[in-house]
Design a protein around this motif. Structure first.
Motif, PDB file in Angstrom:
ATOM      1  N   GLY A 117      61.483  65.809  56.038  1.00 48.56           N
ATOM      2  CA  GLY A 117      60.729  64.691  55.460  1.00 48.56           C
ATOM      3  C   GLY A 117      61.246  64.353  54.066  1.00 48.56           C
ATOM      4  N   LEU A 118      61.424  65.409  53.266  1.00 49.70           N
ATOM      5  CA  LEU A 118      61.964  65.180  51.915  1.00 49.70           C
ATOM      6  C   LEU A 118      63.374  64.596  51.984  1.00 49.70           C
ATOM      7  CD1 LEU A 118      61.096  68.045  49.405  1.00 49.70           C
ATOM      8  CD2 LEU A 118      60.412  65.652  49.326  1.00 49.70           C
ATOM      9  N   ALA A 119      64.133  65.046  52.986  1.00 50.61           N
ATOM     10  CA  ALA A 119      65.491  64.517  53.124  1.00 50.61           C
ATOM     11  C   ALA A 119      65.465  63.029  53.422  1.00 50.61           C
ATOM     12  CB  ALA A 119      66.243  65.269  54.214  1.00 50.61           C
ATOM     13  N   VAL A 120      64.463  62.601  54.237  1.00 49.10           N
ATOM     14  CA  VAL A 120      64.341  61.168  54.523  1.00 49.10           C
ATOM     15  C   VAL A 120      64.027  60.400  53.240  1.00 49.10           C
ATOM     16  CG1 VAL A 120      62.923  59.434  55.692  1.00 49.10           C
ATOM     17  CG2 VAL A 120      63.754  61.431  56.957  1.00 49.10           C
ATOM     18  N   THR A 121      63.095  60.934  52.444  1.00 49.76           N
ATOM     19  CA  THR A 121      62.788  60.289  51.160  1.00 49.76           C
ATOM     20  C   THR A 121      64.026  60.257  50.263  1.00 49.76           C
ATOM     21  OG1 THR A 121      60.515  61.039  51.315  1.00 49.76           O
ATOM     22  CG2 THR A 121      61.256  60.339  49.153  1.00 49.76           C
ATOM     23  N   ALA A 122      64.773  61.365  50.274  1.00 50.04           N
ATOM     24  CA  ALA A 122      65.992  61.423  49.458  1.00 50.04           C
ATOM     25  C   ALA A 122      66.982  60.356  49.903  1.00 50.04           C
ATOM     26  CB  ALA A 122      66.630  62.807  49.554  1.00 50.04           C
ATOM     27  N   LEU A 123      67.019  60.101  51.206  1.00 53.21           N
ATOM     28  CA  LEU A 123      67.907  59.072  51.730  1.00 53.21           C
ATOM     29  C   LEU A 123      67.491  57.690  51.213  1.00 53.21           C
ATOM     30  CD1 LEU A 123      70.325  59.360  53.657  1.00 53.21           C
ATOM     31  CD2 LEU A 123      68.815  58.580  55.502  1.00 53.21           C
ATOM     32  N   TRP A 124      66.167  57.458  51.233  1.00 51.72           N
ATOM     33  CA  TRP A 124      65.653  56.193  50.692  1.00 51.72           C
ATOM     34  C   TRP A 124      66.053  56.047  49.219  1.00 51.72           C
ATOM     35  CZ3 TRP A 124      63.495  52.050  52.979  1.00 51.72           C
ATOM     36  CH2 TRP A 124      62.952  52.208  54.273  1.00 51.72           C
ATOM     37  N   SER A 125      65.849  57.120  48.455  1.00 48.20           N
ATOM     38  CA  SER A 125      66.161  57.055  47.022  1.00 48.20           C
ATOM     39  C   SER A 125      67.650  56.822  46.824  1.00 48.20           C
ATOM     40  CB  SER A 125      65.748  58.352  46.334  1.00 48.20           C
ATOM     41  OG  SER A 125      64.391  58.606  46.578  1.00 48.20           O
ATOM     42  N   ALA A 126      68.466  57.501  47.618  1.00 50.67           N
ATOM     43  CA  ALA A 126      69.919  57.342  47.495  1.00 50.67           C
ATOM     44  C   ALA A 126      70.323  55.904  47.802  1.00 50.67           C
ATOM     45  CB  ALA A 126      70.629  58.315  48.430  1.00 50.67           C
ATOM     46  N   LEU A 127      69.675  55.335  48.848  1.00 49.47           N
ATOM     47  CA  LEU A 127      69.981  53.949  49.194  1.00 49.47           C
ATOM     48  C   LEU A 127      69.613  53.007  48.059  1.00 49.47           C
ATOM     49  CD1 LEU A 127      68.949  53.556  52.956  1.00 49.47           C
ATOM     50  CD2 LEU A 127      71.227  53.312  51.941  1.00 49.47           C
ATOM     51  N   ALA A 128      68.409  53.229  47.486  1.00 57.09           N
ATOM     52  CA  ALA A 128      67.960  52.372  46.382  1.00 57.09           C
ATOM     53  C   ALA A 128      68.907  52.506  45.197  1.00 57.09           C
ATOM     54  CB  ALA A 128      66.537  52.741  45.976  1.00 57.09           C
ATOM     55  N   LEU A 129      69.330  53.737  44.891  1.00 55.36           N
ATOM     56  CA  LEU A 129      70.237  53.946  43.754  1.00 55.36           C
ATOM     57  C   LEU A 129      71.599  53.320  44.022  1.00 55.36           C
ATOM     58  CD1 LEU A 129      69.401  57.627  42.741  1.00 55.36           C
ATOM     59  CD2 LEU A 129      68.946  55.564  41.412  1.00 55.36           C
ATOM     60  N   LEU A 130      72.079  53.438  45.240  1.00 48.59           N
ATOM     61  CA  LEU A 130      73.373  52.832  45.562  1.00 48.59           C
ATOM     62  C   LEU A 130      73.301  51.315  45.431  1.00 48.59           C
ATOM     63  CD1 LEU A 130      74.661  54.898  48.619  1.00 48.59           C
ATOM     64  CD2 LEU A 130      75.666  54.759  46.333  1.00 48.59           C
ATOM     65  N   ALA A 131      72.195  50.746  45.942  1.00 47.29           N
ATOM     66  CA  ALA A 131      72.033  49.291  45.834  1.00 47.29           C
ATOM     67  C   ALA A 131      71.940  48.883  44.367  1.00 47.29           C
ATOM     68  CB  ALA A 131      70.790  48.844  46.602  1.00 47.29           C
ATOM     69  N   GLY A 132      71.171  49.642  43.583  1.00 47.77           N
ATOM     70  CA  GLY A 132      71.038  49.344  42.154  1.00 47.77           C
ATOM     71  C   GLY A 132      72.370  49.485  41.437  1.00 47.77           C
ATOM     72  N   GLY A 133      73.090  50.552  41.749  1.00 49.12           N
ATOM     73  CA  GLY A 133      74.387  50.787  41.122  1.00 49.12           C
ATOM     74  C   GLY A 133      75.393  49.708  41.497  1.00 49.12           C
ATOM     75  N   TRP A 134      75.325  49.294  42.753  1.00 53.46           N
ATOM     76  CA  TRP A 134      76.216  48.213  43.208  1.00 53.46           C
ATOM     77  C   TRP A 134      75.919  46.944  42.426  1.00 53.46           C
ATOM     78  CZ3 TRP A 134      74.451  43.714  45.669  1.00 53.46           C
ATOM     79  CH2 TRP A 134      75.455  42.891  46.188  1.00 53.46           C
ATOM     80  N   SER A 135      74.638  46.651  42.244  1.00 55.31           N
ATOM     81  CA  SER A 135      74.249  45.447  41.509  1.00 55.31           C
ATOM     82  C   SER A 135      74.721  45.520  40.056  1.00 55.31           C
ATOM     83  CB  SER A 135      72.727  45.295  41.576  1.00 55.31           C
ATOM     84  OG  SER A 135      72.283  44.358  40.634  1.00 55.31           O
ATOM     85  N   VAL A 136      74.563  46.694  39.432  1.00 56.58           N
ATOM     86  CA  VAL A 136      74.993  46.865  38.038  1.00 56.58           C
ATOM     87  C   VAL A 136      76.504  46.691  37.916  1.00 56.58           C
ATOM     88  CG1 VAL A 136      75.298  48.607  36.235  1.00 56.58           C
ATOM     89  CG2 VAL A 136      73.051  48.284  37.287  1.00 56.58           C
TER      90      VAL A 136
END
Lengths: 308, 241
Positions: B217-236
């Motif tokens: 379950g935590l790994a799934v949340t970590a995946l969500w966070s990683a996706l959000a960070l990647l999207a944010g980093g891509w935007s930056v």
């Protein structure tokens, strides 16, 4: 030698060309004034120089390298772009400490630039309590933090009091005197005239002029002579005989266009005309600038847009 | 230029903003207080999961963690602050990684301390109802709760970089957490199990019956966070500052 090189730089936002095929160099050891009306592309050019915006085409390099490839760039280039950039809830000192840490600059540089910009007494106050002039000084402090060879200042005198404006003038003169490369943008002519050696003038994103300020003024503003006499009709006749274009002002003095004091002095003395006043009128940067902009289609073709 | 100076700068920027320190304090206070309250009031229900009851304060408390992550990033999108930052640290990917690390470390530390305090405060009220909890279960839940709070603040940080707005991020995430998850409720076996908050909260329960276990379950949340960070980093990286 660290110069700024802008080559065929173009930046489009949608269909609007903010910067249009711009090519110029900024050399060390002198202050280059970066002029143009609001919206001419000065700030965009500065952002492109710092790698903050990506150019549509062309290059901008500092010391031959694109800015984003510089290691610890604050040691090479200092920039003031926007006085509102420091977070209002942070103290001025903490703002500078974070910047210093990011480029491994010694903590003493923070205290030094605070002292130099006259902010030492308010350094521990939050930025939101600062006046616009104090924020401007904080932005300049940040630009000087790394003791850089290249200094870019975008409208540094904005919001400064008269004392601050004189301080900026002396600062940029000193920086150039130390052999640094200094580019200072402004839309205020008199201010720029007070410190610039060289001018780069933009209009609607295009380069209009890149030359020494003195040459720019001399090329654009015809010499004029101010003269006052007790015998106006005699002077008028005399000038008309020589085909000189002159106008009489309300307070009784005359302006003779396209003339030099030597000629008018000899002319008056030969005619036995008593003179009360005789002086040459130096062309100002403002006159030269408006002469340039009057002839440039960038400003005249679409006045609606130029005013925006 | 190496990573450490950028991280040092971002750490200074986080600890010198009172609002960010306040958000971390709010994580601790809100979670502990609501857990203590839940422990003192909720002991009569036979179907009660004593472990989740003890840590249930994290449901309101995570809003502070989300605010922390969102505000830490959003402070860069005010009045040209990002330009000053990126002029000092022009390698944008490295800068964003430093920012994320400077958000992750304090949220993890505060999250772990919060989870421990919440468990102790709730157990004082739960009394005998919590006696069945093993040391392993409690350790797992405390560590998981700390990691969960960190992941939620990183999820918000990534979104804030993508949306370039703290208000935008919070007005998206807070209704999502309060309403969507609440409406879907305790039903399991649906796609809702894989939502970032639902998935990560499995680790807080003594028993679980969904498709996800505590760590998956935590790994799934970590995946969500990683996706959000990647999207944010891509935007930056991609957009003009």
């Amino acid at each position: 030698m660290t110069s700024i090189d802008v080559r065929n730089l173009t930046k489009e936002y949608g269909t609007r060309r903010a910067v249009d095929d711009l090519t110029f160099r900024v050399l060390p050891g002198r202050v280059t004034g970066f002029l143009g009306p609001n919206g001419a592309g000065k700030s965009t050019t500065m952002r492109l120089l710092l790698g903050l915006d990506r150019p549509t085409s062309g290059t901008a390099t500092i010391g031959g390298r694109p800015y984003p490839t510089l290691d610890e760039p604050l040691r090479h280039v200092g920039a003031l772009l926007d006085a509102q950039a420091a977070h209002g809830s942070r103290t001025g000192r903490d703002h500078l400490r974070a910047l210093a840490a990011s480029n491994r600059l010694p903590a003493r540089r923070v205290e030094e630039v605070l002292e130099e910009t006259g902010l030492a007494s308010v350094a521990r106050r939050r930025v939101k309590t600062y006046s616009l002039g104090m924020r401007q000084r904080l932005g300049i402090a940040a630009a000087l933090l790394g003791d850089p060879e290249v200094v870019l200042l975008d409208e540094p005198s904005n919001g400064l009091d008269p004392e601050g404006i004189v301080w900026v003038r002396e600062l940029v003169r000193r920086l150039a005197g130390e052999g640094r490369t200094v580019l200072v943008s402004s839309h205020l002519m008199n201010e720029t005239a007070s410190f610039a050696d060289h001018l780069v003038v933009l209009g609607r994103g295009r380069l209009l002029t890149d030359m020494p300020m003195r040459d720019f003024i001399d090329a654009r503003v015809q010499p004029r002579v101010r003269v006052r006499t007790t015998d106006d009709p005699a002077l008028e006749t005399l000038l008309a005989q020589r085909g000189l274009d002159a106008e009489r002002h309300q307070d009784g003095h005359w302006t003779v266009h396209h003339a030099r004091v030597d000629d008018i002095g000899r002319l008056a003395s030969g005619a036995g005309l008593p003179l009360l006043e005789l002086a040459s009128e130096e062309g100002t940067l403002e006159q030269a600038y408006f002469d340039l902009t009057a002839t440039e289609t960038e400003f005249t073709a679409r006045p609606q847009e130029a005013r925006r | 230029m190496t990573f450490a100076p950028a991280l040092h700068a971002e750490w200074i920027k986080i600890r010198t903003l009172r609002s960010l320190c306040g958000a971390l304090l709010a994580v601790f206070v809100a979670t502990t207080a609501f857990s203590a309250l839940a422990g003192a009031s909720d002991t009569s229900d036979p179907g009660l999961d004593p472990l989740f009851t003890a840590l249930s304060g994290v449901i309101p408390g995570q809003i502070a963690a989300i605010s922390f992550g969102a505000m830490a990033v959003a402070s860069e999108f005010h009045g040209g602050a990002l330009r000053v930052t990126l002029a000092a640290t022009p390698r944008r990917g490295r800068w964003f990684a430093a920012k994320a690390t400077a958000i992750a470390v304090p949220s993890l530390v505060v999250g772990l301390a919060t989870a421990l305090a919440a468990l102790l405060a709730a157990r004082a009220g739960l009394g005998g109802a919590a006696d069945g909890l093993t040391a392993d279960e409690q350790t797992r839940a405390v560590v998981g709760c700390g990691v969960y709070l960190m992941l939620m603040s990183l999820f918000a940080a990534g979104l804030a970089a993508l949306l370039r707005s703290g208000v935008g991020t919070l007005s998206l995430l807070i209704p999502f957490i309060l309403v969507v998850s609440f409406v879907i409720g305790d039903k399991t076996g649906t796609a809702a199990d894989f939502l970032p908050d639902k998935a990560g909260q499995v680790v807080l329960y003594e028993t679980h019956d969904g498709p996800l276990g505590p760590w998956t379950g935590l790994a799934v949340t970590a995946l969500w966070s990683a996706l959000a960070l990647l999207a944010g980093g891509w935007s930056v990286r991609r957009r003009d500052a």
